[in-house]
Design an enzyme around this catalytic site. Structure first.
Site, PDB file in Angstrom:
ATOM      1  N   SER A  26     -29.125  11.287 -60.256  1.00 40.16           N
ATOM      2  CA  SER A  26     -28.258  11.143 -59.089  1.00 40.16           C
ATOM      3  C   SER A  26     -28.254   9.690 -58.632  1.00 40.16           C
ATOM      4  O   SER A  26     -27.587   9.338 -57.663  1.00 40.16           O
ATOM      5  CB  SER A  26     -28.743  12.051 -57.943  1.00 40.16           C
ATOM      6  OG  SER A  26     -30.106  11.820 -57.661  1.00 40.16           O
ATOM      7  N   THR A 158       8.856  23.076 -30.916  1.00 37.48           N
ATOM      8  CA  THR A 158       8.009  24.176 -31.375  1.00 37.48           C
ATOM      9  C   THR A 158       8.752  24.789 -32.549  1.00 37.48           C
ATOM     10  O   THR A 158       9.984  24.826 -32.546  1.00 37.48           O
ATOM     11  CB  THR A 158       7.760  25.232 -30.274  1.00 37.48           C
ATOM     12  OG1 THR A 158       8.990  25.920 -30.015  1.00 37.48           O
ATOM     13  CG2 THR A 158       7.246  24.625 -28.978  1.00 37.48           C
ATOM     14  N   LYS A 286      14.941   2.165 -51.167  1.00 34.77           N
ATOM     15  CA  LYS A 286      13.891   3.027 -50.603  1.00 34.77           C
ATOM     16  C   LYS A 286      12.838   2.289 -49.793  1.00 34.77           C
ATOM     17  O   LYS A 286      12.449   1.167 -50.099  1.00 34.77           O
ATOM     18  CB  LYS A 286      13.193   3.785 -51.733  1.00 34.77           C
ATOM     19  CG  LYS A 286      14.096   4.801 -52.385  1.00 34.77           C
ATOM     20  CD  LYS A 286      14.275   6.040 -51.536  1.00 34.77           C
ATOM     21  CE  LYS A 286      13.109   6.952 -51.778  1.00 34.77           C
ATOM     22  NZ  LYS A 286      13.263   8.218 -51.097  1.00 34.77           N
ATOM     23  N   GLU A 293       1.714   9.686 -46.580  1.00 37.72           N
ATOM     24  CA  GLU A 293       1.643  10.789 -47.544  1.00 37.72           C
ATOM     25  C   GLU A 293       0.240  10.886 -48.144  1.00 37.72           C
ATOM     26  O   GLU A 293      -0.281  11.978 -48.376  1.00 37.72           O
ATOM     27  CB  GLU A 293       2.685  10.595 -48.644  1.00 37.72           C
ATOM     28  CG  GLU A 293       4.120  10.733 -48.122  1.00 37.72           C
ATOM     29  CD  GLU A 293       5.138  10.172 -49.110  1.00 37.72           C
ATOM     30  OE1 GLU A 293       5.173  10.629 -50.253  1.00 37.72           O
ATOM     31  OE2 GLU A 293       5.892   9.266 -48.717  1.00 37.72           O
ATOM     32  N   TYR A 320     -36.464  24.496 -51.968  1.00 37.79           N
ATOM     33  CA  TYR A 320     -35.573  23.499 -52.590  1.00 37.79           C
ATOM     34  C   TYR A 320     -35.134  23.937 -53.978  1.00 37.79           C
ATOM     35  O   TYR A 320     -35.930  24.475 -54.755  1.00 37.79           O
ATOM     36  CB  TYR A 320     -36.287  22.135 -52.691  1.00 37.79           C
ATOM     37  CG  TYR A 320     -35.441  21.095 -53.407  1.00 37.79           C
ATOM     38  CD1 TYR A 320     -34.545  20.301 -52.700  1.00 37.79           C
ATOM     39  CD2 TYR A 320     -35.517  20.940 -54.790  1.00 37.79           C
ATOM     40  CE1 TYR A 320     -33.745  19.367 -53.346  1.00 37.79           C
ATOM     41  CE2 TYR A 320     -34.721  20.006 -55.446  1.00 37.79           C
ATOM     42  CZ  TYR A 320     -33.835  19.229 -54.721  1.00 37.79           C
ATOM     43  OH  TYR A 320     -33.044  18.311 -55.375  1.00 37.79           O
ATOM     44  N   GLN A 325     -29.031  18.631 -54.902  1.00 34.56           N
ATOM     45  CA  GLN A 325     -28.727  17.237 -55.226  1.00 34.56           C
ATOM     46  C   GLN A 325     -27.228  16.956 -55.087  1.00 34.56           C
ATOM     47  O   GLN A 325     -26.828  15.840 -54.763  1.00 34.56           O
ATOM     48  CB  GLN A 325     -29.203  16.936 -56.647  1.00 34.56           C
ATOM     49  CG  GLN A 325     -28.867  15.549 -57.144  1.00 34.56           C
ATOM     50  CD  GLN A 325     -29.708  15.171 -58.336  1.00 34.56           C
ATOM     51  OE1 GLN A 325     -30.922  14.958 -58.206  1.00 34.56           O
ATOM     52  NE2 GLN A 325     -29.102  15.101 -59.501  1.00 34.56           N
ATOM     53  N   LYS A 328     -24.933  15.381 -51.896  1.00 27.93           N
ATOM     54  CA  LYS A 328     -24.556  13.991 -51.639  1.00 27.93           C
ATOM     55  C   LYS A 328     -23.155  13.666 -52.149  1.00 27.93           C
ATOM     56  O   LYS A 328     -22.406  12.906 -51.523  1.00 27.93           O
ATOM     57  CB  LYS A 328     -25.581  13.056 -52.268  1.00 27.93           C
ATOM     58  CG  LYS A 328     -26.875  12.995 -51.461  1.00 27.93           C
ATOM     59  CD  LYS A 328     -28.008  12.317 -52.206  1.00 27.93           C
ATOM     60  CE  LYS A 328     -28.604  13.195 -53.267  1.00 27.93           C
ATOM     61  NZ  LYS A 328     -29.247  14.435 -52.722  1.00 27.93           N
TER      62      LYS A 328
HETATM   63  N1  ARG Z   1     -32.516  13.677 -56.389  1.00 26.58           N
HETATM   64  C1  ARG Z   1     -32.991  14.844 -55.758  1.00 26.58           C
HETATM   65  C2  ARG Z   1     -31.960  15.340 -54.734  1.00 26.58           C
HETATM   66  O1  ARG Z   1     -31.108  14.611 -54.438  1.00 26.58           O
HETATM   67  C3  ARG Z   1     -34.272  14.577 -55.058  1.00 26.58           C
HETATM   68  C4  ARG Z   1     -35.125  15.778 -54.882  1.00 26.58           C
HETATM   69  C5  ARG Z   1     -35.606  16.235 -56.199  1.00 26.58           C
HETATM   70  N2  ARG Z   1     -36.627  17.193 -56.041  1.00 26.58           N
HETATM   71  C6  ARG Z   1     -37.096  17.911 -57.052  1.00 26.58           C
HETATM   72  N3  ARG Z   1     -38.032  18.744 -56.784  1.00 26.58           N
HETATM   73  N4  ARG Z   1     -36.678  17.759 -58.291  1.00 26.58           N
HETATM   74  O2  ARG Z   1     -32.015  16.456 -54.266  1.00 26.58           O
END
Ligand code: ARG
Length: 462
Positions: A26, A158, A286, A293, A320, A325, A328
């Protein structure tokens, strides 16, 4: 010193497949978290020193090393290597390489799981401020433009059909309201995310005496999370943040749609500045509102991010999971897109002119005064339902003869309702009516001016 190995390489045998290295990384997109990773790491190290888990000297070495790494990244001197997967491992590995033994103590009691959850919250806290600043600038642009057209009457629609007269100022201020809710929503999002997950470790906390309140305080969080299992997997704030972005995009897309319509020859209500138009490669005449748009079109990406984020969260087992990941990808995409659209919208709003001649020339089309006439009859003691029917018949009559309500003679009007007097003419014609609006928040010039004063005060303090 040799570049630090990933410590888990001791656990796994053989070389990782190149395909897997590329798939799992990542770093290519989470490196933008580097500042937050570094301040989080420094806070963690300081806490470790306070708790005597590392020495003062070790803390000093860690802190100085991390600061140097931050500078290297900022100046583009840092060598990112994909094998470290993400920004967290990259920084830690660089630290070990730079300062040796003390660097190996940084991850004491810490997991990337609580680390990334912390980084994200820190990043989002700042990002929300940036978005709010842009929202404020856009609101100010609307208020300024509203000031220019506080008295100018336009048709209110309206169903995109002519409804009642409004002033352009009020129309513009309707966007200040929408974006105000976005501003407040982001504030609420910030309030909710303001807890530190740091010290929750991988899932269960730690057997080491970590002082979580110390890191929370150093990082400016107002509280800590109270369940380590939840803390490492909670991404509610990400979904909420993207939802907030999605509503900003919604509001921007409605503005874009209005003005795309309004700048067509059929309407001719607004002129988008040339700087925000493009032309056609084929049709020389134009002048296309492409920026608008695109603002409308980019809404799709933001909605997509929201759907993606919610889907990533759905049905994950507790704790987790690497699925997270991907959070993001979507928070960055949504916020980058919305930032760019807010900037673009602000520039367009600041340079747009309303074609007041064209607007007023057509103002008496479409019986914008019909509702006010019905309300006039209410003032004369006629029940509204009845008044509604009387005016409906008058409109039908006018339509047949291709006349306006204000063009009917008093004797003609009286044939439909005896209660109508000569004062009726003050209540006909779009321009007269906007001055008759008395309800709070109505779309007349008086209310528009009050609101402009309110927003000028309010936004001036931001
Ligand atoms: N790059 C990972 C993320 O964005 C970090 C956490 C990874 N944790 C793990 N136990 N592999 O989520």
């Amino acid at each position: 010193m040799a570049k630090a190995e990933k410590s888990w390489e001791k656990r796994l045998s053989g070389e990782p497949d190149e395909l897997a290295v590329n798939f799992v990384e990542s770093l290519s997109y989470d490196k933008r978290l580097y500042k937050y990773d570094i301040v989080g790491a420094i806070a963690h190290a300081q806490m470790l020193a306070e708790q005597k888990l590392i020495t003062r000297d070790e803390f000093k070495a860690i802190k100085d090393g991390l600061i140097e790494i931050g500078e290297e990244i900022a100046e583009g001197r840092f060598k990112f290597e994909k094998k470290y997967e993400d920004i967290h491992m990259s920084i830690e590995a660089a630290l070990v390489e730079k300062i040796g033994e003390p660097g190996k103590k940084l991850h004491t009691g810490r997991s990337r799981n609580d680390q990334v959850a912390t980084d994200l919250r820190l990043w989002m806290r700042d990002e929300i401020e940036l978005l709010q600043a842009r929202i404020t600038l856009l609101q100010k642009a609307f208020v300024k433009l509203a000031g220019k057209y506080a008295d100018v009457v336009m048709p209110g629609y309206t169903h995109l059909q002519r409804a009642q007269p409004i002033v352009i100022g009020s129309y513009l201020l309707s966007f200040a309201e929408q974006f105000e809710r976005d501003f407040v929503r982001l504030k609420n999002c910030r309030d909710l995310l303001d807890v530190s997950p740091l010290g929750s470790g991988a899932i269960a906390g730690s057997t080491l005496p970590l002082e979580r309140k110390s890191t929370a305080k150093q990082l400016g969080f107002s509280d800590i999370s109270y369940n380590s299992i939840d803390a490492v997997s909670d991404r509610d704030f990400c979904a909420e943040f993207i939802f907030d972005c999605a509503l900003i995009a919604t509001h921007l897309s409605r503005l874009a749609e209005d003005w795309i319509i309004y700048c067509s020859s059929e309407f001719g209500f607004v002129r988008i500045d040339d700087a925000y138009c493009t032309s056609s490669s084929m049709m020389p005449q134009k002048r296309n509102p492409d920026m608008l748009e695109l603002i409308r079109g980019k809404t799709g990406l933001v909605y997509g991010s929201l759907m993606a984020m919610l889907t990533i969260l759905k049905g994950q087992p507790s704790g987790y999971n690497r699925d997270l990941q991907e959070d993001k990808v979507h928070i960055f995409a949504a916020s980058d897109t919305v930032e760019a659209c807010l900037d673009m919208a602000q520039a367009i709003v600041s340079h747009t002119k309303f074609n007041t001649k064209k607007i007023s020339a057509g103002l008496e089309d479409g019986f914008l005064d019909a509702t006010a006439l019905a309300e006039y009859l209410v003032g004369k003691g006629v029940a509204f339902r009845e008044a509604h029917g009387i005016v409906g018949s008058l409109v039908a009559h006018c339509e047949k003869e291709n006349r306006k309500l204000a063009e009917l003679r008093l004797d003609e009007l009286k044939q439909y309702c005896d209660a109508i007097d000569a004062d009726v003419y003050e209540n006909l014609g779009a321009a007269n009516i906007v001055n008759k609006y008395v309800t709070k928040g109505a779309a007349g010039p008086k209310q528009a001016k009050e609101q402009i004063a309110y927003w000028t005060r309010e936004l001036g303090q931001r």
